[in-house]
Scaffold this active site. Structure first.
Site, PDB file in Angstrom:
ATOM      1  NE  ARG A  62      -3.594   2.649   1.899  1.00 45.77           N
ATOM      2  CZ  ARG A  62      -4.499   3.077   2.723  1.00 45.77           C
ATOM      3  NH1 ARG A  62      -4.845   2.340   3.762  1.00 45.77           N
ATOM      4  NH2 ARG A  62      -5.093   4.236   2.524  1.00 45.77           N
ATOM      5  NE  ARG A 117      -8.387   3.119   0.576  1.00 43.25           N
ATOM      6  CZ  ARG A 117      -8.673   4.070   1.429  1.00 43.25           C
ATOM      7  NH1 ARG A 117      -8.739   3.813   2.694  1.00 43.25           N
ATOM      8  NH2 ARG A 117      -8.922   5.284   1.047  1.00 43.25           N
ATOM      9  CG  ASP A 147      -8.074   1.425   4.869  1.00 45.03           C
ATOM     10  OD1 ASP A 147      -7.051   1.898   5.391  1.00 45.03           O
ATOM     11  OD2 ASP A 147      -9.218   1.838   5.112  1.00 45.03           O
ATOM     12  CG  ASP A 169      -9.355   2.236   8.774  1.00 42.63           C
ATOM     13  OD1 ASP A 169      -8.167   2.600   8.665  1.00 42.63           O
ATOM     14  OD2 ASP A 169     -10.255   2.592   8.001  1.00 42.63           O
TER      15      ASP A 169
END
Length: 144
Positions: free
Chosen positions: A83, A92, A95, A97
């Site tokens: 990434r 992307r 990801d 989170d």
């Protein structure tokens, strides 16, 4: 061991394979153990909408890491998977989170918990409800 909830997404390359790879890497980390994962859902992009649809999922992990250290582990996995951050909310490869960590509430320059936009994003809440409805409800009550 503390529990945390993660949201994962990808929309370029082979998103399904990248999500599976990220889950493998998370579980292989010496201080992270994946204990649940949602199904993968397809969603429209949020924020910056002129890009491919996303594959999204959620995971519950147990970890010895403190919240900021877990963030760094997730960022390391993203980087190791290739990434590169070009633009906010842009396309992307992966990801990862942190959506919540126990019931910790924090607001620092590095990390905000629960995740600042989680309550506004069905692509986060729907997979999270599948594996931890009480956490999704807590986030909505806390932020909504």
């Amino acid at each position: 061991m503390p529990t945390a909830w993660l949201s994962l997404g990808a929309n370029i390359g082979d998103p399904a394979a990248q999500l599976a790879d990220a889950m493998t890497r998370l579980n292989a980390h010496q201080a992270i153990s994946v204990i649940a994962q949602s199904t993968v859902i397809r969603t429209k992009a949020w924020g910056k909408t002129d890009q491919p649809d996303f594959a999204n999922m959620a995971a519950t992990v147990e970890t010895d890491l403190l919240p900021v250290d877990l963030l760094h582990a997730c960022l390391d996995i993203e980087r190791d998977m290739g990434r590169v951050r070009h633009e906010v909310w842009g396309p992307r490869l992966i990801d990862i989170d942190i959506i919540a960590y126990e019931r910790v509430e924090m607001d620092s320059t590095k990390l905000i918990l629960p995740h600042r936009f989680a309550h506004q994003r069905d692509f986060v809440l729907d997979p999270l409800r599948e594996i931890s409805p009480e956490t999704a409800d807590w986030i909505v009550r806390r932020q909504g």
